[in-house]
Design a protein around this motif. Structure first.
Motif: not given
Lengths: 70, 376
Positions: A40, A43, B4, B47-51, B144
């Motif tokens: 992200n 962030r 994670r 950590s990324p959002e779901k891709y 957004t």
């Protein structure tokens, strides 16, 4: 038993960390083309700016202490 | 999940190292602990959002567009798809596509469409009112940006859409929006019959995630390709909402590799009286919950508060120095403060603080005025 780092040690650590984060955040910015790093980015930029601001606050405290000590 | 796990592991190691560093008073361990704790927390935070894979996006979206095309073709609709702004409907946050059965059918007025309710197939004139494929995406844009496109203008879209698509949503690598205004009296087809201006908007999108769908949609077999792919359609929805006028997708150009997509939108400006629609929009604006630009509001307030605090402090200082020390204005404002904490060791004078305070106050006020203008 005491915490071994002084205020200035933490200030230095913040400076180094914020530089690393700011450079990383700039390099993976979508404006330089899409990167395949799945993090992200917004962030990361926020974290970089926060550590940078914290470092600047420590600098301001340093300046204030210098001025008031004279 | 492993990502994670690494984060949690780093965090645990860091905290352990910090605890040990306190027990043994070790500076090196403290630095290591601080670093591990920080990077552990950071890796959990970023950590990324779901891709999902792009191929998955293409294969799930294309059939819906194909179906829409087939249905309209089999029902023998021949008109050009026109994106209608919310003033044509009772729901002031929606846009729909008007497709006339006959090529020569004129676009009805907002009142005529409203009278026929929320039907998909209109009887007078014979036409279809379909939901644009990019409507949800345009609502995501609004969410957004923290605003609704009915409250902004074209300039706002030009300034904010590229940043939104590139940086915030990472839909494309580059987006350019250019407007071209030209007055014309030419009547090219039935659509333009009651129009006075043809304002064109050129949108150039580089390396969009929708390029596969866009290329597919522009195949000759797609009779209604001017409905657009979800991204082009979302941009059309945004444009029609921001301008408050019907929009037509005029021209498409795709580079050979499909990387660059150029679309030209035409704003159809109506000459008919719009008092009723405007009134309705005003009413809607009162009903709809406001979406203020919170950041600019906070920034404006912060600047005003900061500027006011500095000016108040200068006022108090001036009063104190006049009544107690007996200084005059010039000495107070321009006098050297080298030995005072006010000087900050860099030769600061009261006049500098005064100017900074004024600048902050005016910047805050300007931010507020600009917000109000954009609302109007």
């Amino acid at each position: 038993m005491r915490f071994p780092l002084s205020f200035w040690d933490i200030s230095l650590w913040l400076a180094v960390t914020s530089i690393i984060l700011l450079i990383t955040s700039e390099l993976i910015s979508p404006y330089y083309g899409k990167t395949n790093i799945l993090i992200n980015k917004k962030r990361l930029r926020n974290a970089a700016l926060t550590t940078g601001t914290l470092f600047l606050i420590t600098v301001a405290i340093r300046i204030y202490s210098l001025v008031t000590s004279t | 999940m492993p990502k994670r796990l690494v984060g949690w592991l780093l965090l645990a190691l860091g905290l352990t190292a910090l605890a040990i560093s306190i027990i043994y008073e070790s500076t090196i361990l403290a630095f290591i602990g601080l670093g591990l704790t920080f990077w552990g927390t950071l890796s959990l935070y970023i950590s990324p959002e779901k891709y999902v894979k792009q191929t998955l996006l293409d294969s799930t979206t294309i059939p819906a567009l194909t179906n829409l095309n087939q249905i309209l073709s089999e029902l023998k609709y021949q008109g050009k798809p026109i994106y209608l702004p919310p003033k044509y409907f009772r729901d002031f946050e929606t846009t729909r596509i008007f497709i006339a059965k006959n090529k020569r059918t004129k676009l009805p007025t907002a009142e005529e469409i409203q009278q026929q309710g929320e039907k998909t197939f209109l009887e007078n004139p014979e036409a279809a009112l379909i939901t644009p494929p990019g409507l949800s995406l345009s609502k995501l844009f609004e969410k957004t940006l923290g605003t609704t496109f009915t409250r902004v203008d074209l300039e706002y879209l030009q300034q904010n859409l590229p940043k939104l698509l590139i940086e915030d949503l990472e839909i494309a690598e580059n987006v350019e929006i250019e407007t071209e205004y030209k007055d014309t009296d030419e009547i090219t087809d039935s659509i333009s019959e009651n129009r006075i201006k043809n304002n064109l908007i050129h949108v150039k999108i580089t390396n969009s995630i929708f390029k596969g769908i866009c290329t597919e949609n522009r195949k000759p077999s797609y009779k209604f390709c001017t409905i657009g792919c979800p991204l082009c359609s979302a941009i059309a929805c945004a444009l029609t909402k921001a301008t408050g006028e019907p929009i037509v997708m005029e021209r498409f150009q795709t580079s050979e590799d499909g990387e660059i997509i150029e679309t030209t939108y035409r704003i159809l400006e109506t000459t008919e009286p719009q008092e009723q629609a405007e009134k309705a929009l005003t009413e809607a604006a009162e009903i709809i919950e406001p979406h203020p630009s919170r950041l600019s509001k906070v920034a404006g307030l912060f600047l005003i508060a900061y500027g006011s605090a500095i000016l108040a402090w200068i006022g108090w200082l001036t009063w104190y120095e006049i009544t107690t020390v007996g200084k005059d204005f010039i000495l107070i404002f321009f006098g050297s403060r080298t030995n005072d904490p006010i000087g900050l060791g860099i030769g600061m004078r009261v006049i500098y603080y005064f100017l900074i305070g004024l600048a902050l106050l005016f910047s805050g006020l300007i931010t507020f005025v600009r917000r109000r203008r954009s609302k109007v």
